[in-house]
Every structure is written in structure tokens, then in C-alpha cells.
Scaffold this motif. Structure first.
Motif, mmCIF file in Angstrom:
data_model
loop_
_atom_site.group_PDB
_atom_site.id
_atom_site.type_symbol
_atom_site.label_atom_id
_atom_site.label_comp_id
_atom_site.label_asym_id
_atom_site.label_seq_id
_atom_site.Cartn_x
_atom_site.Cartn_y
_atom_site.Cartn_z
ATOM 1 N N THR A 119 0.851 -1.177 0.000
ATOM 2 C CA THR A 119 0.000 0.000 0.000
ATOM 3 C C THR A 119 0.891 1.232 0.000
ATOM 4 O OG1 THR A 119 -1.933 1.031 1.042
ATOM 5 C CG2 THR A 119 -0.277 0.078 2.523
ATOM 6 N N GLY A 120 0.303 2.402 0.265
ATOM 7 C CA GLY A 120 1.085 3.629 0.323
ATOM 8 C C GLY A 120 1.546 4.099 -1.045
ATOM 9 N N SER A 121 2.681 4.795 -1.064
ATOM 10 C CA SER A 121 3.169 5.397 -2.312
ATOM 11 C C SER A 121 3.472 4.353 -3.372
ATOM 12 C CB SER A 121 4.408 6.239 -2.028
ATOM 13 O OG SER A 121 5.455 5.459 -1.479
ATOM 14 N N LEU A 122 3.937 3.169 -2.965
ATOM 15 C CA LEU A 122 4.229 2.120 -3.947
ATOM 16 C C LEU A 122 2.967 1.667 -4.681
ATOM 17 C CD1 LEU A 122 6.825 0.125 -1.860
ATOM 18 C CD2 LEU A 122 7.234 0.912 -4.205
ATOM 19 N N LEU A 123 1.864 1.591 -3.968
ATOM 20 C CA LEU A 123 0.606 1.186 -4.593
ATOM 21 C C LEU A 123 0.159 2.208 -5.629
ATOM 22 C CD1 LEU A 123 -1.970 -0.573 -4.772
ATOM 23 C CD2 LEU A 123 -2.866 0.695 -2.805
ATOM 24 N N CYS A 124 0.392 3.488 -5.336
ATOM 25 C CA CYS A 124 -0.080 4.564 -6.205
ATOM 26 C C CYS A 124 0.906 4.940 -7.301
ATOM 27 C CB CYS A 124 -0.379 5.811 -5.364
ATOM 28 S SG CYS A 124 -1.609 5.551 -4.081
ATOM 29 N N GLY A 125 2.089 4.313 -7.292
ATOM 30 C CA GLY A 125 3.100 4.670 -8.277
ATOM 31 C C GLY A 125 3.727 6.017 -8.011
ATOM 32 N N LEU A 126 3.801 6.407 -6.742
ATOM 33 C CA LEU A 126 4.348 7.705 -6.355
ATOM 34 C C LEU A 126 5.538 7.562 -5.423
ATOM 35 C CD1 LEU A 126 1.013 9.667 -5.827
ATOM 36 C CD2 LEU A 126 2.724 10.104 -7.586
ATOM 37 N N GLU A 127 6.167 6.397 -5.433
ATOM 38 C CA GLU A 127 7.299 6.183 -4.535
ATOM 39 C C GLU A 127 8.529 6.955 -4.991
ATOM 40 O OE1 GLU A 127 7.644 2.836 -7.640
ATOM 41 O OE2 GLU A 127 6.036 3.930 -6.610
ATOM 42 N N ASN A 128 9.436 7.178 -4.037
ATOM 43 C CA ASN A 128 10.757 7.704 -4.365
ATOM 44 C C ASN A 128 11.807 6.832 -3.686
ATOM 45 O OD1 ASN A 128 10.884 8.542 -1.655
ATOM 46 N ND2 ASN A 128 10.244 10.631 -2.146
ATOM 47 N N ALA A 129 13.067 7.212 -3.789
ATOM 48 C CA ALA A 129 14.144 6.365 -3.267
ATOM 49 C C ALA A 129 14.067 6.176 -1.764
ATOM 50 C CB ALA A 129 15.497 6.968 -3.648
ATOM 51 N N ALA A 130 13.424 7.119 -1.062
ATOM 52 C CA ALA A 130 13.351 7.055 0.395
ATOM 53 C C ALA A 130 12.061 6.408 0.905
ATOM 54 C CB ALA A 130 13.483 8.464 0.988
ATOM 55 N N SER A 131 11.195 5.965 0.011
ATOM 56 C CA SER A 131 9.888 5.442 0.428
ATOM 57 C C SER A 131 10.019 4.154 1.227
ATOM 58 C CB SER A 131 9.011 5.169 -0.799
ATOM 59 O OG SER A 131 8.652 6.364 -1.451
ATOM 60 N N ASP A 132 9.229 4.072 2.311
ATOM 61 C CA ASP A 132 9.114 2.828 3.071
ATOM 62 C C ASP A 132 8.368 1.794 2.230
ATOM 63 O OD1 ASP A 132 10.265 4.197 5.192
ATOM 64 O OD2 ASP A 132 8.337 4.628 6.154
#
Length: 308
Positions: A119-132
Motif C-alpha cells: 500500500t502507500g506510495s508504492l501502490l499509487c506509483g508515487l514512490e521515491n528512493a526514500a519510500s518505506d
């Protein structure tokens, strides 16, 4: 389509993305605004659209100004305003294809297909290098993941959490208990870890057949209280809210709406809990996490603390 449930994300017609925070989404979807389209935003979607991530207070300010009809204890979005539902268990293949770190972490876990996701940013395709990495595991499969994580850490396949990471988590949550007591409780939960320098969670979510395990809705607020009680059932203690059935003269359940106190005690242990008493039908529940920071509210296992 399966029901919208906790830890899904939804998108409205303007591209705003909301994290689903409730199980009871029959009338309107209970959620929290997390990402808003913004030309100057620090996140970029897979399609190239820029977004700004909102914290809890900022999201309520935005809703109050732009969508006051959604305003409640959470944000209540009508189903007619949802253009897309992002489901972690359905998108995990795409997430793993994009993220080598997620692929490597998942390679160590043996879980049934459809029982887990991100879930979170990874689910939405909005992750960055620091994302959990916010791993979601559903129903009984979560307990299998918990057992596997413990074995992996004890075998050295996945490193144990560093003191620096524990401090980072503690400082982020600012709980009402000491750092030493926090770590003592956390180290036996096996619901979070550190992998290749990145923090990850194992987040419990109920299976579809058990979405109504706890009656929904806020009760009548009676008073504040601190209690001691013996936990009789902790099977939903990693849920959101975390639920502890207790043996107590007045209180039937202790619920925590802050992740800090999920999995805080085992069945058979004596807890001390401070929070707000609500009346729910014939029962009284003690609620912990009545505010975002849960100031003045906590759960500790006295059994654990006294046996150090």
C-alpha cells in the motif's frame, strides 16, 4: 468488484488519492487524503503527473477548504466520486516489477497468491528512493508472514532493526511510554523490519469474509479512565483498530486507533491502558488513540514489563 477495505486507495475525478482507513464503507468510504495533484509537487506519477504528499493536518485543511462535504472524523467520500480503486493484492505484480527491493524482500516470504500486496506510495506509483515498504497481508496469512519474518531475522537472512531505525520510529510516533519500553514491546511483534536500509511494515488487514468482525461507529463518550485488565483475546490486536477483549468489571474491550499500540499484549497478559471510555450498546470500550498523537493515552503489558 470486491468491497473497498482498509489499506486500499481510491482516486477522485480530480486525481486526488485517498488512503482507505475504514472497513465499514457501505454508504461512503472512510479515508484520509494523501496525495493531491500539484504542478510543484515533489512526487511524480507513472504517467508524469506531479503530486504533493499531505500529512494528516494538511489533508484536513485541504478537505475543509475544497471538499467540506467530505469532512468527518475521517474523510467520507461517496462512491459516486470514486473513479478508481487501487487494491494492494491486485497491484503487487506491477509494484514488484518496478521495484527490485520489493522483489527481493518478497522472495524471502512464502505467502499464497492474493494474500498480500503493497500500500502507500508504492501502490499509487508515487514512490521515491526514500519510500518505506508498506506490505499488507490479509487474514490468517498475516500470521504466517509474522512467523516467517521472525525466522528470517533470527537466521540472519534479514537483519534485525538497528537502534537508529528504532529511534527513528519512536521519534516519529512520540508515544507516551519510554524508548526502552517501546522497543521492548516492539521487538516481539515481528511486524516491522529493515531491509537493504529501507524500513518496512507488515500491516494486518482482515480477509473479505471477516470485514464486520468489530461493530463500526463511535460510541457515546463517558469519561477518561486508566484501567488494569487481563487480555482474553488478542486475535485482532494487529488490526486497525487493534482490538483486545479483556476481563474487567466495567470494560469489555480496549481498542487502539494508533499503530503504536497494535500487538502490544498477548492473551493472558495484564495490561495497563489509558484512554476514553465509550458506551457501545450493552458494553463499554476503552479507546486509545482518540487524537492523532494519542497524547495522554497508551497501552502497556505489565506482564512484559515486570518480567524483564
Amino acid at each position: 468488484m470486491p468491497s473497498v477495505r482498509l489499506r486500499d486507495f481510491i482516486e477522485d475525478p480530480h486525481g486526488c488519492l485517498y488512503a482507505v482507513s475504514n472497513y465499514d464503507n457501505t454508504d461512503r468510504i472512510g479515508c484520509i487524503l494523501r496525495y493531491v495533484p500539484d504542478a510543484d509537487g515533489e512526487r511524480t506519477s507513472l504517467s508524469g503527473r506531479r503530486y504533493r504528499k499531505y500529512d494528516f493536518a494538511e489533508s484536513f485543511d485541504w478537505i475543509r477548504e475544497h471538499k467540506p462535504e467530505y469532512l468527518d472524523a475521517v474523510h467520507r467520500v461517496p462512491h459516486c466520486d470514486v473513479v478508481r480503486v487501487y487494491k494492494p493484492e491486485e497491484e503487487i505484480g506491477k509494484v514488484a516489477a518496478r521495484s527490485a527491493r520489493v522483489r527481493r524482500l518478497l522472495s524471502h516470504l512464502d505467502l499464497p497468491a492474493g494474500s498480500f500486496g503493497c500500500t502507500g506510495s508504492l501502490l499509487c506509483g508515487l514512490e521515491n528512493a526514500a519510500s518505506d515498504i508498506d506490505l499488507v497481508v490479509y487474514g490468517d496469512a498475516w500470521f504466517a508472514a509474522q512467523r516467517q519474518l521472525r525466522v528470517l531475522v533470527e537466521a540472519g537472512v534479514i537483519p534485525g532493526m538497528s537502534t537508529a531505525m528504532w529511534r527513528k520510529v519512536y521519534d516519529k510516533r512520540v508515544p507516551e511510554i519510554s524508548f526502552d519500553a517501546f522497543v521492548l514491546h516492539e521487538q516481539r511483534k515481528w511486524n516491522r523490519g529493515e531491509f537493504e536500509g529501507t524500513y518496512f511494515d507488515l500491516l494486518y488487514t482482515r480477509a473479505y469474509g471477516n470485514l464486520d468482525a468489530v461493530p463500526a461507529g463511535m460510541g457515546t463518550v463517558l469519561c477518561r479512565a486508566t484501567i488494569e485488565a487481563t487480555v482474553t483475546d488478542a486475535s485482532l490486536s494487529f488490526d486497525s483498530p487493534a482490538v483486545y477483549a479483556v476481563d474487567h468489571d466495567e470494560i469489555a474491550r480496549v481498542l487502539s486507533f494508533t499503530h503504536t499500540y497494535s500487538g502490544q499484549a498477548l492473551a493472558g497478559e495484564v495490561i495497563e491502558a489509558k484512554g476514553v471510555v465509550e458506551e457501545h450498546g450493552d458494553e463499554r470500550w476503552l479507546i486509545v488513540g482518540t487524537t492523532r498523537e494519542a497524547k495522554g493515552e497508551y497501552i502497556v503489558s505489565k506482564t512484559l514489563l515486570e518480567n524483564v
